[in-house]
Scaffold this active site. Structure first.
Site, mmCIF file in Angstrom:
data_model
loop_
_atom_site.group_PDB
_atom_site.id
_atom_site.type_symbol
_atom_site.label_atom_id
_atom_site.label_comp_id
_atom_site.label_asym_id
_atom_site.label_seq_id
_atom_site.Cartn_x
_atom_site.Cartn_y
_atom_site.Cartn_z
ATOM 1 N N CYS A 12 0.750 -1.342 -0.135
ATOM 2 C CA CYS A 12 0.170 -0.013 -0.179
ATOM 3 C C CYS A 12 0.889 1.317 0.004
ATOM 4 C CB CYS A 12 -0.860 0.039 1.195
ATOM 5 S SG CYS A 12 -1.829 -1.432 1.657
ATOM 6 N N GLY A 38 0.114 0.224 -5.068
ATOM 7 C CA GLY A 38 -1.239 -0.546 -5.027
ATOM 8 C C GLY A 38 -2.210 0.001 -6.026
ATOM 9 N N ASN A 112 0.172 1.170 5.982
ATOM 10 C CA ASN A 112 0.948 0.635 4.824
ATOM 11 C C ASN A 112 1.744 -0.404 5.623
ATOM 12 O OD1 ASN A 112 3.759 1.369 3.108
ATOM 13 N ND2 ASN A 112 2.518 -0.341 2.935
ATOM 14 N N GLY A 113 1.948 -1.909 5.256
ATOM 15 C CA GLY A 113 2.807 -2.800 6.079
ATOM 16 C C GLY A 113 1.800 -3.750 6.366
ATOM 17 N N TYR A 251 13.308 -2.061 -5.892
ATOM 18 C CA TYR A 251 11.961 -2.387 -6.868
ATOM 19 C C TYR A 251 10.891 -1.487 -6.544
ATOM 20 C CZ TYR A 251 8.131 -5.296 -8.623
ATOM 21 O OH TYR A 251 7.018 -5.839 -9.291
#
Ligand code: SF4
Length: 466
Positions: A12, A38, A112-113, A251
């Site tokens: 996210c 996302g 996020n996570g 990435y």
């Protein structure tokens, strides 16, 4: 990144604006800039100082906010979220921000996570009477905050202390915005000044997109509160470390983002230079360098510069192939690769190619790309990977799910080189990454199995023999 099905995927991105008369609109622009993190869901919650409003849905930000939805999000403060589902799955209830009514008012949260002790916490909360309406980890944050004592800052600190793993989350109340980061700093989070107010973002590229002024990264274990009284900060944990996810550099993050002071494009270029150094020592020489679009292009530029070779567009990506394309048979999958990616015959014919990619998950895509190049007339293809072999799963919000999917957990580089039909294959190692990012600054657990946190009920999944 070329094929999402053969690459790790990010969970996210979060973005928030405090004290700006067009908070929701700028949050929307911020989410646009974070869309690479996302694509399965997007949402924004706003506050006008009296109550909270929310609009969210499945799909890209532009699909979710395609009408006049932003007009229905009044107020000077807002938080937003773009989602790719790892924990919890791709269901509508999991799209964020999530909202709840607490004793001291309404709250919205965007996260996020991945929380590694989520199962333990969820079970305990359910035993204490909490009812969950989604399967997302993020709802745990709301329940823990609701059950906390004292001021909202104290409630959030208490929630953070109970959670372990990776989180960078935003909480919006009627009057304030809070930003919190896990004690290891696994997921990135930065703050910026924005006209008379502030914004917070997973990546600095979104801060740039709305022309805000970057101030600093939120620190591991820190909670920052933005309110009419200004900015307040506190740490909720004594023990803190710096373990930013290395895959962010390799990435996930956009090349124009700066994470913990290091530009992502520059870090990737450096990885290309190190690969060129290794090839020079090994006496391997190509005619041209070709990067797999898009995330490997910076590393390809670094390799080419260091090796004195030309960096060519030997692979062309078709940007208009639908992201939900499903290919059930081998023949259809091969056809899909040809639709998504083409070899540039005139460029690659009769050439010894140094092919740069950022990572290998299953290896199937590498083989297809190498076949594409050889069918187009390439004489040799030497595959260079700008990261170490992926051998362990990630439990911190990146979809490197099981060891079974990771070809490097089963096969050594020599065998893998044969398997993907390369003329040679070389990876970077963790020491190389430390040369680029600095020592003790990143998490490398999916490469070396050294997880910064306890793994709770994920221990078995991480077992190298598993
Ligand atoms: S295990 Fe790998 S993907 Fe997960 S946080 Fe650590 S470096 Fe990132």
């Amino acid at each position: 990144m070329m094929f999402a099905e053969d690459k790790p995927r990010e969970e996210c991105g979060v973005f928030g604006v405090f004290h700006h008369d067009q908070a929701a609109m700028h949050t929307y622009f911020g989410l646009h800039a974070l869309q690479h993190r996302g694509q399965e869901g997007a949402g924004i919650a706003s506050s006008d100082g009296i109550r909270l409003y929310c609009h969210k849905g499945r799909g890209l930000a532009a699909e979710v906010f395609k009408g006049n939805e932003l007009d229905k999000l009044p107020g000077d403060n807002s938080i937003g979220h773009v989602r790719y589902s790892t924990a919890g799955g791709d269901v509508a209830e999991n799209v964020q921000p999530l909202m709840a009514r607490a004793q001291i008012g309404s709250i919205a949260a965007a996260h996020n996570g991945q929380i590694v002790n989520a199962n333990v916490l969820r079970k305990r909360l359910e035993e204490q009477g909490s009812i969950f309406f989604s399967t997302s980890d993020s709802e745990i944050i709301l329940h823990l905050i609701q059950r906390g004592k004292g001021s909202m800052m104290e409630k959030i600190a208490s929630a953070c202390r109970q959670m372990d793993g990776a989180f960078a989350f935003l909480v919006l109340t009627e009057h304030s915005l809070y930003a919190a980061r896990d004690r290891y700093g696994l997921r990135p989070l930065s703050m910026a000044s924005f006209d008379d107010g502030y914004c917070v973002s997973s990546e600095t590229c979104a801060i740039e997109a709305i022309q805000a002024k970057w101030l600093r990264d939120i620190r591991p274990g820190e909670i920052v509160k933005f309110s009419e009284q200004g900015v307040q900060s506190r740490f909720y944990a004594q023990e803190r470390s710096h373990r930013l996810c290395a895959m962010e550099y390799i990435y996930f993050a956009r090349p124009d983002s700066v994470l913990e002071g290091l530009n992502v494009h520059a870090a990737r270029k450096r990885s290309g230079e190190l690969m060129a150094e290794k090839d020079r020592e090994a006496g391997i020489r190509g005619d041209i360098v070709v990067g797999v679009p898009d995330s490997s292009l910076s590393a390809a530029a670094g390799y080419a510069e260091a090796a004195g070779l030309s960096n060519e567009m030997g692979l062309i990506k078709n940007r208009y192939v639908g992201r939900t394309f499903i290919e059930p048979t081998q023949e259809q999958r091969d056809l899909a690769v040809r639709m998504k990616l083409s070899a540039n015959g005139d460029v690659v014919r009769d050439k010894r190619i140094i092919l740069i990619d950022d990572s290998i998950v299953r290896g199937t895509t590498s083989r297809r790309i190498i076949r594409l190049l050889k069918e187009a007339g390439a004489k040799e293809v030497h595959l260079r990977i700008a990261s170490p072999p992926l051998r362990w799963p990630c439990f911190y919000g990146i979809d490197i799910a099981t060891k079974k999917e990771l070809v490097s957990a089963r096969v050594d580089p020599v065998k893998l080189s044969e398997q993907v039909e390369a003329d040679s294959l070389c990876f970077l190692d963790v020491a190389d990454l430390e040369r680029i990012y600095g020592q003790d600054r990143c998490c490398y657990a999916c490469f070396d199995g050294h997880y910064p946190s306890s793994l709770y009920d994920h221990k078995e999944e991480a077992d190298p023999a598993g």
